[in-house]
Design a protein around this motif. Structure first.
Motif, short mmCIF file in Angstrom:
data_model
loop_
_atom_site.label_atom_id
_atom_site.label_comp_id
_atom_site.label_asym_id
_atom_site.label_seq_id
_atom_site.Cartn_x
_atom_site.Cartn_y
_atom_site.Cartn_z
N VAL A 37 -0.25 17.17 8.94
CA VAL A 37 0.06 18.55 9.31
C VAL A 37 -0.95 19.51 8.69
N LEU A 38 -1.52 19.16 7.54
CA LEU A 38 -2.55 20.00 6.94
C LEU A 38 -3.79 20.04 7.84
N GLY A 39 -4.20 18.86 8.34
CA GLY A 39 -5.33 18.80 9.26
C GLY A 39 -5.02 19.50 10.57
N HIS A 40 -3.80 19.34 11.06
CA HIS A 40 -3.38 19.97 12.32
C HIS A 40 -3.37 21.48 12.17
N ILE A 176 11.16 29.40 13.49
CA ILE A 176 12.35 28.76 12.90
C ILE A 176 12.00 27.34 12.45
N ALA A 177 11.24 26.63 13.31
CA ALA A 177 10.81 25.27 12.96
C ALA A 177 9.91 25.29 11.74
N MET A 178 9.08 26.32 11.59
CA MET A 178 8.20 26.41 10.43
C MET A 178 8.97 26.70 9.14
N VAL A 179 10.07 27.45 9.25
CA VAL A 179 10.93 27.67 8.07
C VAL A 179 11.53 26.33 7.63
N ALA A 180 12.03 25.57 8.62
CA ALA A 180 12.60 24.24 8.31
C ALA A 180 11.52 23.34 7.71
N LEU A 181 10.31 23.40 8.27
CA LEU A 181 9.21 22.58 7.76
C LEU A 181 8.86 22.98 6.33
N GLY A 182 8.85 24.28 6.05
CA GLY A 182 8.52 24.75 4.71
C GLY A 182 9.49 24.23 3.66
N PHE A 183 10.79 24.35 3.94
CA PHE A 183 11.79 23.85 3.00
C PHE A 183 11.68 22.33 2.83
N HIS A 184 11.44 21.64 3.95
CA HIS A 184 11.33 20.18 3.91
C HIS A 184 10.11 19.76 3.08
N LEU A 185 9.01 20.45 3.26
CA LEU A 185 7.80 20.13 2.51
C LEU A 185 7.97 20.43 1.02
N HIS A 186 8.66 21.51 0.72
CA HIS A 186 8.86 21.88 -0.69
C HIS A 186 9.59 20.78 -1.44
N GLY A 212 4.99 21.74 -4.68
CA GLY A 212 5.82 21.75 -3.48
C GLY A 212 5.82 23.10 -2.80
N TRP A 213 5.92 24.17 -3.60
CA TRP A 213 5.89 25.51 -3.01
C TRP A 213 4.54 25.84 -2.41
N ILE A 217 4.13 26.75 1.49
CA ILE A 217 3.67 28.08 1.91
C ILE A 217 2.35 27.99 2.68
N VAL A 218 1.42 27.16 2.19
CA VAL A 218 0.12 27.05 2.86
C VAL A 218 0.28 26.48 4.27
N ILE A 219 1.03 25.39 4.41
CA ILE A 219 1.14 24.73 5.71
C ILE A 219 2.04 25.51 6.67
N ALA A 220 3.26 25.83 6.25
CA ALA A 220 4.16 26.57 7.13
C ALA A 220 3.61 27.97 7.44
#
Length: 237
Positions: A37-40, A176-186, A212-213, A217-220
């Motif tokens: 996801v970082l590369g994407h 909304i999906a990015m918020v979910a992704l952010g929490f999941h990544l954290h 984690g934060w 934050i960077v990806i989402a």
């Protein structure tokens, strides 16, 4: 005097080893997903360079490895690897959840102050991300659905991106999906580092949480920049 090993102890030892193996598989597959996801995200940010740069990048991905690999060969290797990582990640998560539920037959209340929001929403956030990924692939890769006019199969990635996020409700779904992704990544980043034995002290645990934060934050945040910029007219055709 002969000694015997209790079957329950052997079974418990095997269960513990397999649980550790499941956690390791989950951690490694999660880290692979983070790398993807970082590369994407980096590729998505090419949209700020304009249509020609973005489409050139998209076409370059299809040509990586040629002539050793067929056209889009690298992309398919990456897709298959990502699908395998997602399947392993989800399967391990389900197996660990079932084991935890079986080991705790009587439900008990967990103090909310002892758990973070990201840890409490891991399962629902993961399910949200999984559903979104299916739609995202249909939208941009497999069918190439253009929500603005209903067309499919377009061959201009930049135009499809702009047309998609010109539709306000598509941007809302994405965010909304990015918020979910952010929490999941954290929480996922912290859990992965913990599983790999990198949180053995208070300092290392604090660093793992901070990492984690940063990852979240960077990806989402990076993913969210493009749809927001399209919606307000910064990125346009």
């Amino acid at each position: 005097m002969a000694t015997t090993t209790r079957p329950s102890l052997v079974k418990g030892s095997r269960s513990t080893r397999s649980t550790i193996a499941l956690k390791l598989l989950m951690a490694v597959s999660g880290l692979l997903f983070i790398a993807f996801v970082l590369g994407h995200m980096y590729g998505n940010l090419k949209a700020f360079a304009g249509e020609e740069a973005f489409n050139h990048y998209a076409e370059h991905l299809r040509e990586i490895g040629e002539p050793l690999l067929p056209h889009e060969g690298f992309l398919w290797i990456m897709r298959i690897g990502l699908i395998a990582a997602v399947v392993i990640h989800v399967a391990c998560a389900v197996a660990l959840w079932r084991r935890a539920a079986a080991a705790r037959p009587v439900k008990y209340a967990v103090k909310r102050s002892t758990t973070s929001l990201s840890s409490r929403t891991m399962r629902w956030g993961g399910l949200t991300i999984l559903v979104f990924v299916v739609w995202h692939l249909l939208n941009f890769t497999i069918v190439k659905i253009n929500p603005s006019n209903g067309d499919t199969g377009g061959d201009n990635p930049y135009a499809l991106l702009v047309d998609t996020f010109d539709v306000w409700w598509m941007t809302i779904i994405y965010l909304i999906a990015m918020v979910a992704l952010g929490f999941h990544l954290h929480h996922g980043t912290f859990s992965s580092l913990q599983t790999l034995g990198l949180t053995n002290s208070a300092t290392s645990r604090a660093r793992a949480r901070a990492t984690g934060w940063i990852v979240a934050i960077v990806i989402a945040g990076g993913f969210s920049l493009v749809p927001l910029s399209v919606l307000v007219g910064i990125i346009e055709k």
